[in-house]
Design a protein around this motif. Structure first.
Motif, PDB file in Angstrom:
ATOM      1  N   LEU A 126       0.792  -1.223   0.000  1.00  0.00           N
ATOM      2  CA  LEU A 126       0.000   0.000   0.000  1.00  0.00           C
ATOM      3  C   LEU A 126       0.835   1.289   0.000  1.00  0.00           C
ATOM      4  O   LEU A 126       0.507   2.228  -0.748  1.00  0.00           O
ATOM      5  N   PRO A 127       1.905   1.408   0.813  1.00  0.00           N
ATOM      6  CA  PRO A 127       2.681   2.663   0.765  1.00  0.00           C
ATOM      7  C   PRO A 127       3.247   2.956  -0.623  1.00  0.00           C
ATOM      8  O   PRO A 127       3.228   4.106  -1.075  1.00  0.00           O
ATOM      9  N   ILE A 128       3.733   1.912  -1.307  1.00  0.00           N
ATOM     10  CA  ILE A 128       4.284   2.109  -2.646  1.00  0.00           C
ATOM     11  C   ILE A 128       3.168   2.376  -3.649  1.00  0.00           C
ATOM     12  O   ILE A 128       3.315   3.199  -4.565  1.00  0.00           O
ATOM     13  N   PHE A 129       2.040   1.697  -3.500  1.00  0.00           N
ATOM     14  CA  PHE A 129       0.872   1.959  -4.346  1.00  0.00           C
ATOM     15  C   PHE A 129       0.433   3.411  -4.207  1.00  0.00           C
ATOM     16  O   PHE A 129       0.162   4.093  -5.205  1.00  0.00           O
ATOM     17  N   LEU A 130       0.374   3.896  -2.977  1.00  0.00           N
ATOM     18  CA  LEU A 130      -0.012   5.283  -2.745  1.00  0.00           C
ATOM     19  C   LEU A 130       1.002   6.258  -3.352  1.00  0.00           C
ATOM     20  O   LEU A 130       0.622   7.276  -3.956  1.00  0.00           O
ATOM     21  N   ALA A 131       2.286   5.953  -3.189  1.00  0.00           N
ATOM     22  CA  ALA A 131       3.326   6.878  -3.643  1.00  0.00           C
ATOM     23  C   ALA A 131       3.503   6.870  -5.157  1.00  0.00           C
ATOM     24  O   ALA A 131       3.723   7.925  -5.765  1.00  0.00           O
ATOM     25  N   THR A 132       3.395   5.691  -5.798  1.00  0.00           N
ATOM     26  CA  THR A 132       3.727   5.586  -7.216  1.00  0.00           C
ATOM     27  C   THR A 132       2.511   5.578  -8.136  1.00  0.00           C
ATOM     28  O   THR A 132       2.578   6.088  -9.256  1.00  0.00           O
ATOM     29  N   VAL A 133       1.404   4.987  -7.694  1.00  0.00           N
ATOM     30  CA  VAL A 133       0.212   4.897  -8.538  1.00  0.00           C
ATOM     31  C   VAL A 133      -0.746   6.054  -8.252  1.00  0.00           C
ATOM     32  O   VAL A 133      -1.223   6.729  -9.168  1.00  0.00           O
ATOM     33  N   VAL A 134      -1.017   6.296  -6.958  1.00  0.00           N
ATOM     34  CA  VAL A 134      -1.959   7.342  -6.575  1.00  0.00           C
ATOM     35  C   VAL A 134      -1.286   8.711  -6.519  1.00  0.00           C
ATOM     36  O   VAL A 134      -1.930   9.741  -6.728  1.00  0.00           O
ATOM     37  N   GLY A 135       0.034   8.745  -6.235  1.00  0.00           N
ATOM     38  CA  GLY A 135       0.755  10.009  -6.182  1.00  0.00           C
ATOM     39  C   GLY A 135       0.697  10.715  -4.844  1.00  0.00           C
ATOM     40  O   GLY A 135       0.849  11.941  -4.769  1.00  0.00           O
ATOM     41  N   ALA A 136       0.514   9.968  -3.746  1.00  0.00           N
ATOM     42  CA  ALA A 136       0.430  10.564  -2.409  1.00  0.00           C
ATOM     43  C   ALA A 136       1.826  10.894  -1.884  1.00  0.00           C
ATOM     44  O   ALA A 136       2.801  10.208  -2.188  1.00  0.00           O
ATOM     45  N   SER A 137       1.923  11.956  -1.067  1.00  0.00           N
ATOM     46  CA  SER A 137       3.180  12.342  -0.434  1.00  0.00           C
ATOM     47  C   SER A 137       3.403  11.529   0.836  1.00  0.00           C
ATOM     48  O   SER A 137       2.497  10.852   1.330  1.00  0.00           O
TER      49      SER A 137
END
Length: 405
Positions: free
Chosen positions: A41-52
């Motif tokens: 999830l952290p990588i999904f958020l950072a790379t796919v969703v674009g979350a900081s």
């Protein structure tokens, strides 16, 4: 209850009640489901969703704080109605229902909403579950009982990331396809609760007119309990979300499909240590084992801060798992040791409210430090909180080699 003398009972894991084993298997299945998602999830958020990193820290912190607040109400309710299994089932059921949301989500706010509901389920189930373990377990083997449940939970916590690695390879790094698999073990966990879990027939509701908690009940909780709460809060400040371990591994160049191995390594060590640590605490005292855990956490933070590269990250993650094995089940056993039997659900709920709030602060602080100053500042601050907790325990509990908490 004696909180200072060493326990002399020589019972072992073989004496742990079957109810505890069933709860452990339920935890194992749900953790396979949850960690299959959380390992990515952290990588999904950072790379796919674009979350900081600040957003990731917010999501993790709010999720855990939500669970903590819910635990107060579910713990008190389980004391009132005497139906701990019902609340455990509702909590795991809610968590199972959220699993399909993750592969469908396209924004960080959708992920936050799913995590919010999932953690409400966690909050509903955990205090009644931990109180149920205390209900069915003799005092002399509580460390073993909580250690066994924690160990089985943690087996799921490294089986889930292993499954995530295999599925990421199979689906060519398609996060969403992998996330769909989480629904299966979650459904099996709910079925095991429905058809395999029994609670003692003598568990009776405690009549109260006040809701959810009255001041006179808080006054009945002894000083030893509040010391445990204070220690747990500082523990939570020292132990921010494990999402930052994943981000550290990515920053050190670990390939994307191998990222879940961070959780595998951490939880492999955690699972191997949790039950032996619980049994050891039954014999030599909880506070002695906890202090060792804090020393290990300090070493983990300093390793992650100052030893660069994948090797340093691997050592730090393994030490983090060792710390978890030396602490998490023991804190639950300490709550059970110090709470009146008719207030166990309430006591676990309050404990988790305070520690969850501390974890929210810690995760937000970790995310901000990472964003503003980099990973070294995040882990160095964690080490400072660890050292503070050691000093708190040495002062509040006055630990000597033969003492127990």
């Amino acid at each position: 209850m004696n909180t200072t003398g060493p326990r002399t009972a020589r019972t072992t894991w073989r004496d742990v009640p079957s109810t505890v084993l069933t709860l452990g298997l339920v935890s194992l299945l749900m953790d396979i489901s949850s960690e299959l998602i959380h390992a990515l999830l952290p990588i999904f958020l950072a790379t796919v969703v674009g979350a900081s990193t600040v957003t990731i820290g917010l999501i993790e912190g709010v999720a855990e704080a939500t669970a903590a607040v819910t635990k107060v109400f579910s713990g008190a309710l389980s004391d009132r109605i005497g139906k701990r299994k019902l609340l455990v089932g509702i909590g795991y059921g809610l968590a199972a229902l959220t699993k399909p949301v993750f592969p469908l989500a396209s924004t960080s706010w959708q992920i936050l909403a799913a995590r919010f509901v999932d953690r409400i389920g966690k909050g509903i189930r955990e205090a009644p579950r931990d109180a149920l373990i205390a209900d069915v377990t003799p005092e002399g083997i509580r460390g073993a009982s909580y250690g066994l449940r924690q160990a089985l939970d943690t087996v799921g916590a490294f089986a889930g990331p292993l499954l995530a690695v295999a599925l990421m390879a199979l689906y060519a790094n398609d996060f969403r396809a992998v996330f769909w698999w989480s629904a299966l073990p979650a459904a099996l966990a709910v079925l095991l609760i429905l058809f395999g879990l029994r609670e003692p027939v003598e568990t009776a509701p405690v009549p109260r007119r006040d809701w959810p908690i009255h001041a006179r009940e808080l006054r009945r909780l002894p000083r030893a309990y509040w010391i445990v709460v204070a220690i747990g809060a500082v523990f939570a400040l020292a132990r921010f979300s494990e999402a930052f371990l994943v981000l550290k591994a990515q920053a050190d160049g670990l390939p994307l499909f191998l990222i879940p191995l961070v959780y595998v390594l951490m939880n492999l060590v955690y699972a191997g240590v949790a039950m032996p640590a619980g049994i050891l605490s039954d014999h030599i005292g909880r506070s002695n084992v906890l202090t060792c855990g804090l020393v290990v956490l300090t070493a983990a933070d300093l390793t992650l801060a100052f030893l660069p590269g994948p090797i340093g990250t691997a050592i730090g993650v393994a030490l983090w798992g060792l710390y978890l094995g030396l602490s998490q089940g023991l804190l639950s056993a300490m709550v059970a040791d110090t709470a009146p039997p008719d207030l166990r659900g309430t006591a676990f709920g309050l404990f988790n409210l305070v520690t969850g709030g501390a974890l929210l602060v810690a995760s937000l602080l970790a995310g901000w430090l990472w964003h503003a100053y980099g990973p070294r500042a995040t882990f160095t601050t964690g080490a400072a909180f660890s050292i503070t907790t050691v000093l708190l325990m040495l002062t509040a509990l006055r630990i000597r080699p033969s003492e127990s908490t």
